[in-house]
Design an enzyme around this catalytic site. Structure first.
Site, mmCIF file in Angstrom:
data_model
loop_
_atom_site.group_PDB
_atom_site.id
_atom_site.type_symbol
_atom_site.label_atom_id
_atom_site.label_comp_id
_atom_site.label_asym_id
_atom_site.label_seq_id
_atom_site.Cartn_x
_atom_site.Cartn_y
_atom_site.Cartn_z
ATOM 1 N N TYR A 1 -1.231 -0.119 10.682
ATOM 2 C CA TYR A 1 -1.524 -0.541 9.315
ATOM 3 C C TYR A 1 -0.403 -0.109 8.377
ATOM 4 O O TYR A 1 0.138 -0.924 7.618
ATOM 5 C CB TYR A 1 -2.857 0.031 8.831
ATOM 6 C CG TYR A 1 -3.098 -0.242 7.367
ATOM 7 C CD1 TYR A 1 -3.346 -1.537 6.924
ATOM 8 C CD2 TYR A 1 -3.038 0.779 6.418
ATOM 9 C CE1 TYR A 1 -3.533 -1.810 5.575
ATOM 10 C CE2 TYR A 1 -3.226 0.516 5.068
ATOM 11 C CZ TYR A 1 -3.473 -0.783 4.650
ATOM 12 O OH TYR A 1 -3.647 -1.052 3.308
ATOM 13 N N SER B 1 0.854 -1.191 0.000
ATOM 14 C CA SER B 1 0.000 0.000 0.000
ATOM 15 C C SER B 1 0.884 1.233 0.000
ATOM 16 O O SER B 1 2.012 1.202 0.506
ATOM 17 C CB SER B 1 -0.893 0.012 1.249
ATOM 18 O OG SER B 1 -1.532 1.268 1.415
#
Length: 252
Positions: free
Chosen positions: A150, A137
């Site tokens: 995250y 990501s």
């Protein structure tokens, strides 16, 4: 000509499902993994016998080992591993975050990914053939408030991909890291906000976001490059998204 066998984790929805569909359309055999056996059975009925459902919890090392040991003849040599399974939970600042959310992200995004990679990789090395595509990501590169663990897990995935390339130097095994930005059409935000559909929908309001089919196209393109070509990293955002500005907190 040998049919390519791919293994796609997190295949029940979103990126994973789109990747499975795209690869099967291109003539691949696909092992799709996930925790929801009933959902995998539905996908099998839709995609046919070139889709092999494999239900287990990727956070559980022994369950992963057991599942891979059940692969039938003709499916055991994985040519393409797509590490897609992952999630974000919560958007609270670190001092308010739920520790269980943190642990679940670490167990899925890191532990699950490295476990299945370690289990699949020796056969690739023995054959001197294969490719690993990791779904990371942009959160692993660009920090934002609430990303905390995250973003940390995705930074790990990115660096792990690069380190795999270093370990595999001299082999014909390729490793690529795909780093998406804002992507709609998935369960990502619904999961992050613990089922709050209204809050999740606002993330994508009035934005033409990247879609799962776009990521699936990228995965197929990566694998169909000539064997002597390795794309190390791809960072992909919707045209509407750009780099965040630096935050400045002013005294009142």
């Amino acid at each position: 000509m040998k049919t390519t066998t791919a293994l796609v984790t997190g295949a029940t929805a979103g990126f994973g499902l789109a990747i499975c569909k795209k690869l099967i359309e291109a003539g691949y055999k696909v092992i799709g993994t996930g925790r929801r056996a009933d959902r995998l059975a539905e996908i099998h009925s839709q995609l046919g016998n070139n889709f092999l459902p494999l239900a287990f919890d990727i956070r559980d090392e022994q369950a992963t080992i057991n599942a891979l040991n059940t692969l039938p003849e003709g499916w055991q040599a994985v040519d393409l591993l797509v590490n897609n399974a992952g999630l974000a939970l919560g958007l609270e600042p670190a001092h308010k975050a739920d520790l269980q959310d943190w642990y679940q992200m670490i167990d899925t995004n890191i532990k699950g990914l490295v476990t299945i990679t370690r289990l699949v990789l020796p056969n690739m090395v023995a054959r001197n053939y294969g490719q690993i595509i990791n779904l990371s990501s942009i959160a692993g590169t660009y920090p934002y408030a609430g990303s905390n663990v995250y973003g940390g897990t995705k930074a790990f995935v990115t660096q792990f991909s690069l380190n795999l390339r270093a370990d595999l130097a001299g082999t014909k095994i390729r490793v690529s890291n795909v780093e998406p930005g804002l992507c709609g059409g998935t369960e990502f935000s619904n999961v992050r906000f613990h089922g709050d559909d209204e809050r999740a929908a606002k993330v994508y309001e009035n934005v033409q976001s990247v879609q799962p089919e776009d990521i699936a196209n990228i995965v197929l393109w990566l694998h169909q490059q000539p064997e002597h070509v390795n794309i190390n990293r791809i960072e992909v955002m919707p045209t509407a998204q750009s780099f965040a500005g630096m935050s400045v907190s002013k005294e009142k």
